[in-house]
Design a protein around this motif. Structure first.
Motif, mmCIF file in Angstrom:
data_model
loop_
_atom_site.group_PDB
_atom_site.id
_atom_site.type_symbol
_atom_site.label_atom_id
_atom_site.label_comp_id
_atom_site.label_asym_id
_atom_site.label_seq_id
_atom_site.Cartn_x
_atom_site.Cartn_y
_atom_site.Cartn_z
ATOM 1 N N THR A 1 35.826 40.357 46.626
ATOM 2 C CA THR A 1 37.273 40.604 46.673
ATOM 3 C C THR A 1 38.002 39.763 45.634
ATOM 4 O O THR A 1 38.896 40.252 44.923
ATOM 5 C CB THR A 1 37.820 40.299 48.076
ATOM 6 N N LYS A 2 37.622 38.494 45.527
ATOM 7 C CA LYS A 2 38.207 37.626 44.511
ATOM 8 C C LYS A 2 37.973 38.185 43.115
ATOM 9 O O LYS A 2 38.860 38.173 42.261
ATOM 10 C CB LYS A 2 37.612 36.220 44.604
ATOM 11 N N LYS A 3 36.760 38.688 42.899
ATOM 12 C CA LYS A 3 36.393 39.227 41.593
ATOM 13 C C LYS A 3 37.253 40.438 41.236
ATOM 14 O O LYS A 3 37.740 40.557 40.112
ATOM 15 C CB LYS A 3 34.914 39.608 41.604
ATOM 16 N N VAL A 4 37.465 41.322 42.208
ATOM 17 C CA VAL A 4 38.297 42.504 41.972
ATOM 18 C C VAL A 4 39.740 42.099 41.679
ATOM 19 O O VAL A 4 40.392 42.666 40.792
ATOM 20 C CB VAL A 4 38.232 43.457 43.179
ATOM 21 N N ILE A 5 40.240 41.098 42.402
ATOM 22 C CA ILE A 5 41.615 40.625 42.179
ATOM 23 C C ILE A 5 41.765 40.056 40.771
ATOM 24 O O ILE A 5 42.739 40.351 40.061
ATOM 25 C CB ILE A 5 41.992 39.567 43.241
ATOM 26 N N VAL A 6 40.800 39.242 40.346
ATOM 27 C CA VAL A 6 40.853 38.652 39.010
ATOM 28 C C VAL A 6 40.774 39.735 37.937
ATOM 29 O O VAL A 6 41.529 39.708 36.949
ATOM 30 C CB VAL A 6 39.706 37.630 38.829
ATOM 31 N N ILE A 7 39.881 40.704 38.114
ATOM 32 C CA ILE A 7 39.724 41.783 37.143
ATOM 33 C C ILE A 7 41.000 42.621 37.064
ATOM 34 O O ILE A 7 41.426 43.042 35.985
ATOM 35 C CB ILE A 7 38.508 42.651 37.510
ATOM 36 N N THR A 8 41.633 42.859 38.206
ATOM 37 C CA THR A 8 42.895 43.604 38.226
ATOM 38 C C THR A 8 43.987 42.843 37.488
ATOM 39 O O THR A 8 44.735 43.416 36.678
ATOM 40 C CB THR A 8 43.331 43.871 39.669
ATOM 41 N N PHE B 1 43.677 35.890 27.380
ATOM 42 C CA PHE B 1 43.593 35.395 28.755
ATOM 43 C C PHE B 1 42.972 36.452 29.658
ATOM 44 O O PHE B 1 42.150 36.135 30.527
ATOM 45 C CB PHE B 1 44.983 35.001 29.277
ATOM 46 N N GLY B 2 43.359 37.709 29.446
ATOM 47 C CA GLY B 2 42.768 38.779 30.245
ATOM 48 C C GLY B 2 41.276 38.930 29.992
ATOM 49 O O GLY B 2 40.475 39.009 30.926
ATOM 50 N N VAL B 3 40.873 38.947 28.723
ATOM 51 C CA VAL B 3 39.460 39.084 28.376
ATOM 52 C C VAL B 3 38.671 37.873 28.846
ATOM 53 O O VAL B 3 37.570 37.997 29.405
ATOM 54 C CB VAL B 3 39.296 39.270 26.854
ATOM 55 N N GLY B 4 39.208 36.670 28.628
ATOM 56 C CA GLY B 4 38.514 35.451 29.025
ATOM 57 C C GLY B 4 38.295 35.353 30.522
ATOM 58 O O GLY B 4 37.212 34.960 30.979
ATOM 59 N N LEU B 5 39.301 35.717 31.309
ATOM 60 C CA LEU B 5 39.147 35.703 32.774
ATOM 61 C C LEU B 5 38.080 36.694 33.219
ATOM 62 O O LEU B 5 37.277 36.410 34.115
ATOM 63 C CB LEU B 5 40.484 36.033 33.441
ATOM 64 N N THR B 6 38.072 37.868 32.594
ATOM 65 C CA THR B 6 37.069 38.880 32.946
ATOM 66 C C THR B 6 35.660 38.374 32.666
ATOM 67 O O THR B 6 34.754 38.516 33.494
ATOM 68 C CB THR B 6 37.318 40.178 32.161
ATOM 69 N N LEU B 7 35.457 37.764 31.497
ATOM 70 C CA LEU B 7 34.148 37.218 31.153
ATOM 71 C C LEU B 7 33.748 36.094 32.101
ATOM 72 O O LEU B 7 32.591 35.992 32.516
ATOM 73 C CB LEU B 7 34.161 36.700 29.713
ATOM 74 N N LYS B 8 34.700 35.255 32.439
ATOM 75 C CA LYS B 8 34.410 34.105 33.299
ATOM 76 C C LYS B 8 33.964 34.537 34.686
ATOM 77 O O LYS B 8 33.215 33.818 35.367
ATOM 78 C CB LYS B 8 35.650 33.211 33.396
ATOM 79 N N TRP B 9 34.393 35.722 35.123
ATOM 80 C CA TRP B 9 34.034 36.208 36.453
ATOM 81 C C TRP B 9 32.919 37.256 36.405
ATOM 82 O O TRP B 9 32.769 38.054 37.323
ATOM 83 C CB TRP B 9 35.274 36.763 37.156
#
Length: 274
Positions: free
Chosen positions: A5-12, A114-122
């Motif tokens: 769920t956290k992963k989906v929230i971050v990706i969104t 920031f969007g790309v970096g967060l996606t990669l980090k998760w």
């Protein structure tokens, strides 16, 4: 379920950031993003389709290839990010908040990064070139950074030919800013080396082999203060596998010490079939 769920929230959230960067800063100024997003922007100029729809269409064949060659979880979350980005690109209106092209280039690069970096980090990606690079990294030991350079170089040159060379130079500014921010949040390097000092080498080795398809080297080690016996596990992975490795280490041995080192080039066995 909580972790997913956290992963989906971050990706969104990351998809929202990328859509804002494009529709409010980059697209109004005719400044282009990197990778497939930049390609979609260029195609939107000459085709009667929006950037979001073109981004989605470009990623469909890549997602199918990633599903077959990489793994279902990584590909699913990467394509989810693409689909959400497409949705938000259609919802958020294209508006200009500044007439200064430099401000648009810088802020667009920062927010998209920031969007790309967060996606990669998760443990996912923004699709497109990331999936292609990951597939190629499993087939070849050669450095893959030049592929990013070539594609982004083509985007910059095409922007100069279609508009003017000033737009191309500002696109370079945006790409540079984005790469620095991704460095700060995650890493721009395709391959990294993890040095893991642990007291549970057997359990950790088994867990790593179940989640990450890479070989590793076990090196005897001794604590400098307590003088207790340990082992150091050395493994070279792609940046897309860093999230899975971190999750394994935190689950099996939270007390392990891990050092992530940038890897510019490797020789010898690295590919999946090895």
């Amino acid at each position: 379920m909580i972790e997913e769920t956290k992963k989906v929230i971050v990706i969104t959230f990351a998809a929202v950031l990328l859509a804002i960067a494009l529709n409010i800063f980059l697209i109004p100024a005719n400044v282009f993003a990197s990778g497939f997003t930049g390609v979609a922007q260029l195609l939107a100029v000459v085709l009667p389709l929006s950037t979001g729809i073109l981004l989605f269409l470009l990623n469909v064949p890549v997602a199918i290839l990633g599903w077959l060659k990489i793994g279902k979880a990584f590909t699913f979350y990467s394509f989810l990010n693409v689909a959400l980005t497409t949705l938000f690109l259609e919802i958020i209106p294209v508006i200009s908040v500044s007439n200064d092209i430099l401000l648009n280039a810088v802020f667009g690069g920062v927010i998209s990064a920031f969007g790309v970096g967060l996606t990669l980090k998760w443990g996912a990606s923004s699709g497109g070139m990331d999936i292609i690079i990951l597939i190629l990294s499993r087939l070849s030991d050669r450095p893959l950074g030049p592929l990013f350079f070539i594609l982004n170089g083509l985007i910059v040159v095409t922007a100069g030919l279609m508009f003017d060379w000033e737009k191309a130079l500002y696109t370079l500014v945006s790409l540079y800013v984005a790469s620095r921010i991704i460095d700060m949040i995650h890493t721009r390097h395709v391959k990294v080396t993890a040095l893991i000092v642990t007291k549970k080498p057997d359990e950790l080795r088994k867990a790593i082999h179940e989640r990450v398809t890479r070989g590793l080297t076990r090196i005897p080690a001794k604590g400098g203060y307590m003088e207790d016996d340990k082992e150091m596990l050395m493994i070279v992975i792609t940046r897309y596998e860093l999230y899975a490795l971190q999750h394994v280490i935190e689950t099996v041995d939270p007390a392990a010490f891990t050092n992530i080192v940038e890897t510019t080039q490797i020789f010898g066995l690295f590919r999946k079939d090895d």
